[in-house]
Design a protein around this motif. Sequence first.
Motif, PDB file in Angstrom:
ATOM      1  N   MET A   1      16.518 -27.173  34.248  1.00  0.00           N
ATOM      2  CA  MET A   1      17.238 -28.432  34.028  1.00  0.00           C
ATOM      3  C   MET A   1      16.617 -29.551  35.063  1.00  0.00           C
ATOM      4  N   VAL A   2      16.604 -28.772  36.351  1.00  0.00           N
ATOM      5  CA  VAL A   2      16.139 -29.677  37.437  1.00  0.00           C
ATOM      6  C   VAL A   2      14.566 -30.258  37.125  1.00  0.00           C
ATOM      7  N   VAL A   3      13.858 -29.429  36.604  1.00  0.00           N
ATOM      8  CA  VAL A   3      12.393 -29.867  36.251  1.00  0.00           C
ATOM      9  C   VAL A   3      12.280 -30.672  35.229  1.00  0.00           C
ATOM     10  N   ALA A   4      13.241 -30.697  34.063  1.00  0.00           N
ATOM     11  CA  ALA A   4      13.147 -31.513  33.046  1.00  0.00           C
ATOM     12  C   ALA A   4      13.671 -32.973  33.828  1.00  0.00           C
ATOM     13  N   ALA A   5      14.696 -32.818  34.562  1.00  0.00           N
ATOM     14  CA  ALA A   5      15.096 -34.237  35.017  1.00  0.00           C
ATOM     15  C   ALA A   5      14.306 -34.798  35.840  1.00  0.00           C
ATOM     16  N   LEU A   6      13.551 -34.145  36.663  1.00  0.00           N
ATOM     17  CA  LEU A   6      12.542 -34.623  37.562  1.00  0.00           C
ATOM     18  C   LEU A   6      11.280 -35.321  36.832  1.00  0.00           C
ATOM     19  N   LEU A   7      11.061 -34.687  35.809  1.00  0.00           N
ATOM     20  CA  LEU A   7      10.060 -35.221  34.766  1.00  0.00           C
ATOM     21  C   LEU A   7      10.473 -36.571  34.359  1.00  0.00           C
ATOM     22  N   ILE A   8      11.452 -36.385  33.673  1.00  0.00           N
ATOM     23  CA  ILE A   8      12.133 -37.981  33.175  1.00  0.00           C
ATOM     24  C   ILE A   8      12.198 -38.775  34.110  1.00  0.00           C
ATOM     25  N   LEU A   9      12.387 -38.608  35.413  1.00  0.00           N
ATOM     26  CA  LEU A   9      12.630 -39.712  36.424  1.00  0.00           C
ATOM     27  C   LEU A   9      11.037 -39.872  36.885  1.00  0.00           C
ATOM     28  N   VAL A  10      10.153 -39.136  36.899  1.00  0.00           N
ATOM     29  CA  VAL A  10       8.775 -39.298  37.515  1.00  0.00           C
ATOM     30  C   VAL A  10       7.796 -39.776  36.303  1.00  0.00           C
ATOM     31  N   VAL A  11       7.871 -39.259  35.189  1.00  0.00           N
ATOM     32  CA  VAL A  11       6.839 -39.588  34.475  1.00  0.00           C
ATOM     33  C   VAL A  11       6.611 -41.170  34.028  1.00  0.00           C
ATOM     34  N   PRO A  12       7.878 -41.728  33.673  1.00  0.00           N
ATOM     35  CA  PRO A  12       7.994 -43.109  32.806  1.00  0.00           C
ATOM     36  C   PRO A  12       7.214 -44.238  33.970  1.00  0.00           C
ATOM     37  N   PRO A  13       7.800 -44.239  35.240  1.00  0.00           N
ATOM     38  CA  PRO A  13       7.191 -45.201  35.903  1.00  0.00           C
ATOM     39  C   PRO A  13       5.691 -44.918  36.449  1.00  0.00           C
ATOM     40  N   VAL A  14       5.451 -43.591  36.668  1.00  0.00           N
ATOM     41  CA  VAL A  14       3.743 -43.348  37.004  1.00  0.00           C
ATOM     42  C   VAL A  14       2.979 -43.674  35.798  1.00  0.00           C
ATOM     43  N   SER A  15       3.481 -43.380  34.638  1.00  0.00           N
ATOM     44  CA  SER A  15       2.538 -43.841  33.355  1.00  0.00           C
ATOM     45  C   SER A  15       2.480 -45.225  33.209  1.00  0.00           C
ATOM     46  N   GLY A  16       3.495 -45.854  33.337  1.00  0.00           N
ATOM     47  CA  GLY A  16       3.662 -47.396  33.355  1.00  0.00           C
ATOM     48  C   GLY A  16       2.626 -48.106  34.564  1.00  0.00           C
ATOM     49  N   TYR A  17       2.758 -47.343  35.441  1.00  0.00           N
ATOM     50  CA  TYR A  17       1.821 -48.086  36.632  1.00  0.00           C
ATOM     51  C   TYR A  17       0.332 -47.726  36.522  1.00  0.00           C
ATOM     52  N   VAL A  18       0.008 -46.480  35.908  1.00  0.00           N
ATOM     53  CA  VAL A  18      -1.428 -46.186  35.604  1.00  0.00           C
ATOM     54  C   VAL A  18      -1.879 -47.029  34.474  1.00  0.00           C
ATOM     55  N   SER A  19      -0.852 -47.474  33.591  1.00  0.00           N
ATOM     56  CA  SER A  19      -1.400 -48.291  32.322  1.00  0.00           C
ATOM     57  C   SER A  19      -1.338 -49.813  32.470  1.00  0.00           C
ATOM     58  N   LEU A  20      -0.931 -50.365  33.639  1.00  0.00           N
ATOM     59  CA  LEU A  20      -0.741 -51.396  34.439  1.00  0.00           C
ATOM     60  C   LEU A  20      -2.199 -52.344  34.135  1.00  0.00           C
ATOM     61  N   ILE A  47      17.804 -36.113  26.528  1.00  0.00           N
ATOM     62  CA  ILE A  47      19.398 -35.842  26.921  1.00  0.00           C
ATOM     63  C   ILE A  47      19.628 -34.473  26.619  1.00  0.00           C
ATOM     64  N   THR A  48      19.080 -33.940  25.496  1.00  0.00           N
ATOM     65  CA  THR A  48      19.465 -32.636  25.166  1.00  0.00           C
ATOM     66  C   THR A  48      18.881 -31.547  25.984  1.00  0.00           C
ATOM     67  N   LEU A  49      17.552 -31.821  26.336  1.00  0.00           N
ATOM     68  CA  LEU A  49      16.778 -30.813  27.316  1.00  0.00           C
ATOM     69  C   LEU A  49      17.331 -30.969  28.654  1.00  0.00           C
ATOM     70  N   ILE A  50      17.886 -31.957  29.079  1.00  0.00           N
ATOM     71  CA  ILE A  50      18.550 -31.904  30.656  1.00  0.00           C
ATOM     72  C   ILE A  50      20.105 -31.383  30.494  1.00  0.00           C
ATOM     73  N   THR A  51      20.616 -31.456  29.572  1.00  0.00           N
ATOM     74  CA  THR A  51      22.174 -31.099  29.270  1.00  0.00           C
ATOM     75  C   THR A  51      22.336 -29.606  28.710  1.00  0.00           C
ATOM     76  N   GLN A  52      21.699 -29.390  27.895  1.00  0.00           N
ATOM     77  CA  GLN A  52      22.245 -28.365  27.015  1.00  0.00           C
ATOM     78  C   GLN A  52      21.406 -26.906  27.227  1.00  0.00           C
ATOM     79  N   PRO A  53      20.255 -26.692  27.762  1.00  0.00           N
ATOM     80  CA  PRO A  53      19.853 -25.298  28.080  1.00  0.00           C
ATOM     81  C   PRO A  53      20.836 -24.646  28.825  1.00  0.00           C
TER      82      PRO A  53
END
Lengths: 240, 497
Positions: A1-20, A47-53
């Motif tokens: 859950m922690v890994v999934a939440a961290l991925l959700i928090l990190v990947v979008p801004p990083v991918s956005g910055y890379v594609s800028l 949401i399922t992946l961070i809350t349901q496992p």
Amino acid sequence: MVVAALLILVVPPVSGYVSLPAYAFSHWTAYFTVMIDAVALIFPLLITLITQPRLLDEWSNSYALATRQRVEPARYFGARVAASAILAAVVFLVLTIVCFAVARWTYSYPSPEGPPGVLVETRYQFSQLWAVSPALYLVVYCLWVALVSGTVAAVCTLITAVVGNKFVALAAPFVLWSLTDFGLAVLDLAALSLPPFRFHIKQQPIWTEFAGWALILIVLGALYLYVHRRDYQTAGIVRT
Amino acid sequence: MIGAWRRTLSPLQLAVFVSGVAFFALYTRHSLRLYAASVGGDFTYWDVVLETGGSAYLLSFWIVPVATWCALRQMQTGARPENMVRYATRTDWAFAQAVRGLPWISALAVSAVLVALVAGVGFPFVWGWSPASFDETVLQQFPALMATLPIPLVSVLLLCLALAATLAVFTVAVAVVAARLEHPRLVAVWAVALALWGSISFRADGAVLRLLSPSTYALPWVASVSLPLGPGGGVMILLVGGALVFAAARWMELRGARLVLRSSMLVAVGAGAAVLAGLAMAHPAADSSSEWDLVLLLQGVAPEGASLLDYLGVVILALLPALVVHRELVAALSGRRYAEMIRMASPAGWYLRRLGAAARFVIGYSLALGLWAALLVGLRSRTGRVGDAFVLAGAWAGTLALQVFVVVVMLSLGTMLARRVEGGAYAIAVVAVLAWPLGELSRWSPAGQASLLRLADVTSVTPALVLPLPALVLLAWLALLIPVTASLFNRTRGEIH
């Protein structure tokens, strides 16, 4: 859950910055929408992946039956729904704030003469508030994302409680979400598509955001009633 | 018999019905006289008769509502356990209602046509069509005047037959719901919904909507423009389709319909067919050719760029059957079948055998959807080479089968890598993101290749040119993923938490 939440928090801004460098965004809010695009595609699945496992582990045997001796079933189940909702709301609230911040502070325009002037208040859902105050739009939108995420997490928990097959419980919210959005688009009702990441359609009146949320609330209420009438012993909660 | 149909449609009610038709006939006569005076046309007896009897307004706002009332009265007296036990199945009872309703059905159809025949009196009588019947301006104003058959009298007879056949099918449709005695209120809701659909749909422009409209089958002139089989096509489809539906429904009911309806294949194919029909409704039919129409339908990307509708269509078509297959795999790994796998001493062999069974499911699903896509295109486009469209639909169905199979293996791989059920959910996320059109990258992606736009060269003069690249990409992914997944099965012994 922690890994999934961290991925959700990190990947979008990083991918956005890379594609800028590949884009020439006319405004930093447009840059924000590109960051969040992939999240919008699979929003209920994330949401399922961070809350349901954790819940699937907890409800993988007769554990819930044993808890009935110690705590009232309605209270136990309500706590699980609330925990899921709060967790999802916090993760997506932080994600939206981080993406807004990264977009605001890393935005640049490739041409020296600068971007053309744009009217943000006519572009996105809720951005009508930008005309009142940009800060108001940002605050309201972040809170809206958190609210909808919490509601969707509650629905996901109820689906997990109702469905016996663990994989179906995980996949069902995404499939139902996609089918609903597809059906609305086919019926030419894309204006009422499900919130909160509706960047694929042009700006609609603010009330249309609440139409989709109301639909989610209705599903939530119906599922809660179903589970309550079965005394919190549905196929997903008690696996013998 | 007469007593029974009098309870359904009393002489007084029939008189009211005839009065309504007569009132409409007078209005039509008056309109035609005014129009003829303004443009100098010369309408004959048959023009008035067919304009009156073949009016979509009369059908939708008067005949169908009265028929709804009659059908509901018939169900009220007939849908009882003591009547239904005399039939072998509910299907038999529902279809028998068409025969039981024949007296009032024929009374409505024949009286409507008779009033129309009387309405034409006073206009010049000739046996053939008048030149005004073929006038473009007249046809735009009064489309019912279209000469659907060479002899007007045959047109009138066909109209009467089509009206009666449509009302009979309408009665059967109501009876199908009435046969479920446990929900008596549903019958009225269903019948009124059908009647409302009739009054809404006759003005629809979409090809699919017109196919579902009662007026298409009740009025030969509408059938001649909406169906590929000419003016008599509506009656033919009703008779042949009705017989086939009767045989299929009876077979299913006798062999445990509920069990069959719950089977995975029917659910997947039904959902896929609904998605394709939705895409067909959302995309206007192309004027140019049936091949281009098919490309529009199954492209996965809108002409102006990425479109959520097309993306969701392609993702749902590929993902749903894969989810059905993977659900069975997860259930097997969590249940007693796990012990069977361990006894075989080769988890990889067990997995490959399951993939073989899944392949049959996937091929059946794709073939059914390919046929459905070709049928939709055939019904939508009345121009172009339908043969090429079938080739394109066949190629798409083959690629869809490969795509579904790749997704099935990706879900297994995700599950085995994580050794947890949510590994499959992570794989869904990967598939959903990779299916989004990403330009050149998408050419080599394991997801989203079922889009027909990647399969067909739309820049070519002949868009039916099928490119093998998507299928080759998917085969390469399969060649890579299957051995990796099988070896993971051997390594982990298929254990998941």
